[in-house]
Design an enzyme around this catalytic site. Structure first.
Site, short mmCIF file in Angstrom:
data_model
loop_
_atom_site.label_atom_id
_atom_site.label_comp_id
_atom_site.label_asym_id
_atom_site.label_seq_id
_atom_site.Cartn_x
_atom_site.Cartn_y
_atom_site.Cartn_z
N CYS A 125 -3.54 10.98 4.21
CA CYS A 125 -4.06 10.48 5.47
C CYS A 125 -4.23 11.67 6.40
O CYS A 125 -3.32 12.47 6.57
CB CYS A 125 -3.10 9.45 6.10
SG CYS A 125 -3.65 8.92 7.74
N HIS A 147 0.89 -1.18 0.00
CA HIS A 147 0.00 0.00 0.00
C HIS A 147 0.93 1.22 0.00
O HIS A 147 1.42 1.63 1.05
CB HIS A 147 -0.88 -0.07 1.25
CG HIS A 147 -1.79 1.10 1.47
ND1 HIS A 147 -3.17 1.01 1.35
CD2 HIS A 147 -1.54 2.37 1.85
CE1 HIS A 147 -3.71 2.18 1.64
NE2 HIS A 147 -2.74 3.03 1.94
N HIS A 169 1.80 5.13 -0.76
CA HIS A 169 1.46 6.52 -1.08
C HIS A 169 2.61 7.07 -1.91
O HIS A 169 3.74 6.59 -1.83
CB HIS A 169 1.23 7.32 0.21
CG HIS A 169 -0.10 6.99 0.84
ND1 HIS A 169 -1.21 7.77 0.69
CD2 HIS A 169 -0.50 5.92 1.57
CE1 HIS A 169 -2.23 7.21 1.33
NE2 HIS A 169 -1.83 6.08 1.88
P1 HMG Z 1 -11.61 7.33 20.71
O1 HMG Z 1 -12.08 8.75 20.86
O2 HMG Z 1 -10.36 6.92 21.42
O3 HMG Z 1 -12.76 6.27 21.03
O4 HMG Z 1 -11.46 7.03 19.19
P2 HMG Z 1 -13.91 6.15 22.06
O5 HMG Z 1 -14.26 4.69 22.06
O6 HMG Z 1 -13.54 6.83 23.34
O7 HMG Z 1 -15.14 6.93 21.39
C1 HMG Z 1 -15.24 8.34 21.33
C2 HMG Z 1 -16.42 8.75 20.48
O8 HMG Z 1 -16.29 8.23 19.15
C3 HMG Z 1 -17.76 8.23 20.98
O9 HMG Z 1 -18.75 9.19 20.61
C4 HMG Z 1 -17.99 6.99 20.16
O10 HMG Z 1 -19.35 6.68 20.01
C5 HMG Z 1 -17.42 7.40 18.84
P3 HMG Z 1 -19.29 10.30 21.66
O11 HMG Z 1 -19.81 9.51 22.81
O12 HMG Z 1 -18.09 11.15 22.03
O13 HMG Z 1 -20.32 11.02 20.86
N1 HMG Z 1 -16.93 6.24 18.05
C6 HMG Z 1 -17.39 5.91 16.84
N2 HMG Z 1 -18.30 6.47 16.02
C7 HMG Z 1 -18.51 5.85 14.84
N3 HMG Z 1 -17.88 4.72 14.45
C8 HMG Z 1 -16.97 4.15 15.24
C9 HMG Z 1 -16.69 4.74 16.49
N4 HMG Z 1 -15.85 4.42 17.50
C10 HMG Z 1 -16.03 5.34 18.46
N5 HMG Z 1 -16.34 3.04 14.84
C11 HMG Z 1 -11.27 5.70 17.20
C12 HMG Z 1 -10.96 5.81 18.69
C13 HMG Z 1 -10.44 4.59 16.61
C14 HMG Z 1 -12.73 5.43 17.01
C15 HMG Z 1 -10.89 7.05 16.56
O14 HMG Z 1 -9.57 7.35 16.89
C16 HMG Z 1 -11.07 7.08 15.08
O15 HMG Z 1 -12.17 6.95 14.55
N6 HMG Z 1 -9.97 7.31 14.34
C17 HMG Z 1 -10.07 7.42 12.91
C18 HMG Z 1 -8.79 6.95 12.34
C19 HMG Z 1 -8.89 6.94 10.83
O16 HMG Z 1 -9.94 6.71 10.25
N7 HMG Z 1 -7.74 7.20 10.18
C20 HMG Z 1 -7.68 7.17 8.76
C21 HMG Z 1 -7.76 5.77 8.24
S1 HMG Z 1 -6.27 4.82 8.47
C22 HMG Z 1 -5.34 5.18 7.08
O17 HMG Z 1 -5.71 6.00 6.27
C23 HMG Z 1 -4.08 4.38 6.87
C24 HMG Z 1 -4.21 3.32 5.77
O18 HMG Z 1 -4.61 3.90 4.54
C25 HMG Z 1 -2.86 2.64 5.59
C26 HMG Z 1 -1.74 3.67 5.40
O19 HMG Z 1 -1.67 4.35 4.37
O20 HMG Z 1 -0.98 3.79 6.36
C27 HMG Z 1 -5.23 2.25 6.16
MG MG Z 2 -3.29 4.86 3.13
#
Ligand code: HMG
Ligand code: MG
Length: 302
Positions: A240, A207, A209
């Site tokens: 990202c 993967h 970039h």
């Molecule tokens: P957190 O704040 O530590 O989690 O987030 P939490 O469990 O304490 O939850 C906090 C709030 O988030 C709560 O809502 C939950 O309901 C909500 P509130 O009560 O405050 O209203 N929540 C969610 N809502 C919807 N769907 C869920 C969910 N989980 C919790 N699944 C968490 C931890 C992982 C959820 C957060 O850090 C997060 O969503 N991060 C997003 C990371 C992300 O998407 N990054 C980009 C993708 S990865 C990437 O691009 C790399 C990749 O391409 C490979 C590469 O290139 O390296 C794959």
């Molecule tokens: Mg990526």
């Protein structure tokens, strides 16, 4: 090693590409994009991400997208699922494959998913089990396997360690990701070799970039090392949100053009991907980032 006869290209534009767009992209546009990509012939499209909408607002329409796309039998539509909340949503939206995503870098793990590597693996246990119980494919993605925006160098042992943990969780496929596009070919081969010591090489994917313009060279080097699955993004969309300055994935059109020239089968129709790239670039109001896509479009326009 000789190059593979065929490779699987996983189209990640609708997720990795669009997740980084600041302007809201309406669900209808995402749906049309996925449908165009389906008709291009991809066997696997990463179409959604069930993460916190506070963290990644652009992915908040994932349910709508997954519900409305025109699915082609046999095509795997994948979704990111960081925890059980995400898994339940992905299951309800009929994802064929769920993706747990961790990191080989502690610093990046904290910024991206708000926990340590060990904590993330512990969180993934339930997701992995639920995926298996429901007969879904399980993929593990490992960010910053070639370098990290926060900690710099990432040791080969750290990559191998997370690959082993993802394997133990039951992953069917494991992505080795160059989140910030810093790798170069020899380094790529060393990282892939380290990963292959822990997981069957047919199940590993690259993967890349394209931040430093090295992605195609890294793909070629990976093929020499025995890798035959690659991720790419139509029109080179993406970046990202938690890796500042990171640009998009390698452009799908560029990868397909190279594979065609090498006589390597992909099963994907480059012309339809070029059209899909033009479609989304027009919507976003900018020129696409695929060199091959732009060249083919310009040639067509005469
Ligand atoms: P957190 O704040 O530590 O989690 O987030 P939490 O469990 O304490 O939850 C906090 C709030 O988030 C709560 O809502 C939950 O309901 C909500 P509130 O009560 O405050 O209203 N929540 C969610 N809502 C919807 N769907 C869920 C969910 N989980 C919790 N699944 C968490 C931890 C992982 C959820 C957060 O850090 C997060 O969503 N991060 C997003 C990371 C992300 O998407 N990054 C980009 C993708 S990865 C990437 O691009 C790399 C990749 O391409 C490979 C590469 O290139 O390296 C794959
Ligand atoms: Mg990526």
């Amino acid at each position: 090693m000789s190059l593979p006869k065929q490779v699987k290209i996983v189209e990640v534009g609708p997720r990795d590409g669009l997740q980084n767009e600041k302007e809201n992209v309406p669900a209808e546009v995402k749906i049309e994009l996925v449908d165009r990509l389906t008709s291009a012939g991809f066997a696997n499209i990463e179409a959604a991400s069930f993460v916190s909408p506070k963290w990644v607002p652009q992915m908040a329409t994932s349910k709508e997208v997954m519900t409305a796309i025109a699915r082609k039998p046999g095509v795997v539509y994948s979704a990111l699922t960081p925890n059980m909340q995400g898994f339940e949503a992905a299951l309800a939206a009929r994802a064929d494959e769920v993706v747990i995503f961790g990191s080989a870098s502690e610093a990046f793990s904290q910024r991206n998913i708000n926990c340590s590597i060990a904590e993330s693996i512990a969180r993934f246990v339930d997701v992995a089990k639920a995926a298996k119980d429901h007969g879904l494919r399980l993929r593990g993605s490992i960010s910053c396997a070639f370098g990290c925006p926060y900690q710099g160098e990432v040791p080969l042992e750290a990559v191998a360690d997370v690959v082993g943990r993802m394997r133990d969780l039951g992953c069917d496929e494991i992505d080795i990701a160059d989140t910030i596009g810093v790798s170069t070919p020899r380094k790529t081969q060393a990282v892939m070799a380290a990963a292959a010591r822990e997981f069957r090489i047919e199940g590993l994917s690259g993967h890349f970039h394209d931040t430093y313009g090295q992605a195609l060279a890294n793909i070629y080097a990976s093929m020499e090392a025995g890798i035959a699955i690659f991720h790419s993004s139509v029109s080179g969309l993406g970046g990202c949100p938690y890796a500042k300055g990171a640009t998009g994935n390698v452009a799908t059109e560029d990868v397909l053009y190279m594979m065609q020239g090498l006589g390597i089968e992909t099963g994907v129709d480059l012309d339809i991907v070029v059209d899909a790239g033009q479609f989304i670039s027009q919507f976003l109001g900018r020129k696409g980032a695929s060199r091959a896509g732009n060249a083919i479009a310009a040639k067509r326009a005469g």
